[in-house]
Enzyme design. Structure first.
Site, short mmCIF file in Angstrom:
data_model
loop_
_atom_site.label_atom_id
_atom_site.label_comp_id
_atom_site.label_asym_id
_atom_site.label_seq_id
_atom_site.Cartn_x
_atom_site.Cartn_y
_atom_site.Cartn_z
N GLY A 162 0.72 -1.14 -0.17
CA GLY A 162 -0.04 0.13 0.13
C GLY A 162 0.73 1.26 0.10
O GLY A 162 2.02 1.22 0.64
N HIS B 103 -2.85 7.60 6.81
CA HIS B 103 -1.72 8.52 6.14
C HIS B 103 -2.28 9.71 5.83
O HIS B 103 -1.72 10.81 5.75
CB HIS B 103 -1.10 7.72 5.10
CG HIS B 103 -0.03 6.79 5.20
ND1 HIS B 103 1.17 7.22 6.02
CD2 HIS B 103 0.33 5.35 5.19
CE1 HIS B 103 1.98 6.42 5.96
NE2 HIS B 103 1.59 5.34 5.58
N GLN C 33 3.09 9.98 1.01
CA GLN C 33 4.62 9.24 1.06
C GLN C 33 5.42 9.65 0.14
O GLN C 33 6.76 9.13 0.11
CB GLN C 33 4.43 7.84 1.32
CG GLN C 33 3.46 7.28 2.72
CD GLN C 33 3.33 5.74 2.58
OE1 GLN C 33 2.43 5.23 2.06
NE2 GLN C 33 4.13 5.15 3.12
N CYS D 33 5.50 -0.35 7.37
CA CYS D 33 5.51 1.32 6.38
C CYS D 33 6.42 1.41 5.72
O CYS D 33 7.68 1.49 6.00
CB CYS D 33 4.76 2.13 7.46
SG CYS D 33 4.34 3.55 6.52
N LEU D 34 6.24 1.68 4.48
CA LEU D 34 7.47 2.00 3.73
C LEU D 34 7.98 3.46 4.07
O LEU D 34 9.40 3.84 3.63
CB LEU D 34 7.04 2.14 2.06
CG LEU D 34 6.58 0.94 1.45
CD1 LEU D 34 5.87 1.42 -0.23
CD2 LEU D 34 7.55 -0.18 1.36
N HIS E 112 -4.76 1.72 7.34
CA HIS E 112 -3.31 1.97 7.50
C HIS E 112 -3.24 3.41 6.46
O HIS E 112 -2.79 4.35 6.83
CB HIS E 112 -2.41 0.92 7.18
CG HIS E 112 -1.02 1.37 7.35
ND1 HIS E 112 -0.03 0.76 8.08
CD2 HIS E 112 -0.34 2.13 6.40
CE1 HIS E 112 1.18 1.35 7.82
NE2 HIS E 112 1.18 2.22 6.59
N GLU E 113 -3.65 2.89 5.29
CA GLU E 113 -3.40 4.04 4.19
C GLU E 113 -4.51 5.11 4.52
O GLU E 113 -3.93 6.45 4.32
CB GLU E 113 -3.60 3.43 2.78
CG GLU E 113 -2.76 2.39 2.39
CD GLU E 113 -1.42 2.55 2.64
OE1 GLU E 113 -0.82 3.63 2.32
OE2 GLU E 113 -0.51 1.60 2.74
ZN ZN Z 1 2.22 3.31 5.61
#
Ligand code: ZN
Length: 173
Positions: free
Chosen positions: A45, A139, A50, A93-94, A135-136
């Site tokens: 995701g 963000h 991000q 998480c990236l 989660h997204e």
């Molecule tokens: Zn994330």
């Protein structure tokens, strides 16, 4: 086109993202870039914030089979239902490379969104997809999974990420 993923700590990751008025070719180009960046990372995701774009756009692909990609594009996602029943997943998480933690969230959710073609849709999700959507969407509101941890754990992770960032800068300079 591959984009650079922003790593915590960075004030951009704490900003609230703005909704889009419509989905046009520029939006679709951006979503394709996000997907490419996510697959390369690799991750399941990615939110536009991000890669430094403060718009309410998310791409997700939780398909297990690497050969059969199954991307989901969510523009202006809005979670309209969260189950009382919860589920726990170990999340990463990236934007927080190398850090993972077990996070409890509603097990099921329903999301209203605009898709790649600009059509209004609704998606009922459970399991990994449900956790990933939540989660997204976090963000887009400037929330990271570490915000659900104790202050001690959260501070420790941010400190480690900051140290790593400084080491990378030192090598470049
Ligand atoms: Zn994330």
């Amino acid at each position: 086109m591959l984009r650079k993923i922003i790593i915590e700590p960075d004030p951009i990751l704490r900003k609230k993202c703005k909704p889009l008025e419509s989905v046009n070719d520029d939006t679709r180009k951006l979503m394709n870039d996000m997907l490419e960046t996510m697959y390369k990372a690799p991750g399941i995701g990615l939110a536009a914030v991000q890669i430094g774009i403060l718009k309410r756009i998310v791409v997700i692909d939780v398909s297990k089979d690497k050969e059969k990609k199954d991307p989901i594009f969510l523009v202006n996602p809005e979670i309209t239902y969260r189950s009382k029943k919860t589920a726990v997943y170990e999340e990463g998480c990236l934007s927080l490379p190398g850090h993972f933690a077990e996070i409890e969230r509603p097990a099921e959710c329903t999301t209203k969104f605009i898709n790649f073609d600009g059509k209004e849709k609704e998606l009922k999700a459970e399991g990994l997809l449900s956790t990933c959507i939540q989660h997204e969407v976090d963000h887009l509101n400037g929330v990271l999974f570490i915000d659900y941890l104790s202050k001690l754990k959260k501070d420790m992770i941010i400190k480690k990420l900051l140290k790593h960032k400084k080491e990378i800068e030192r090598i470049i300079v």
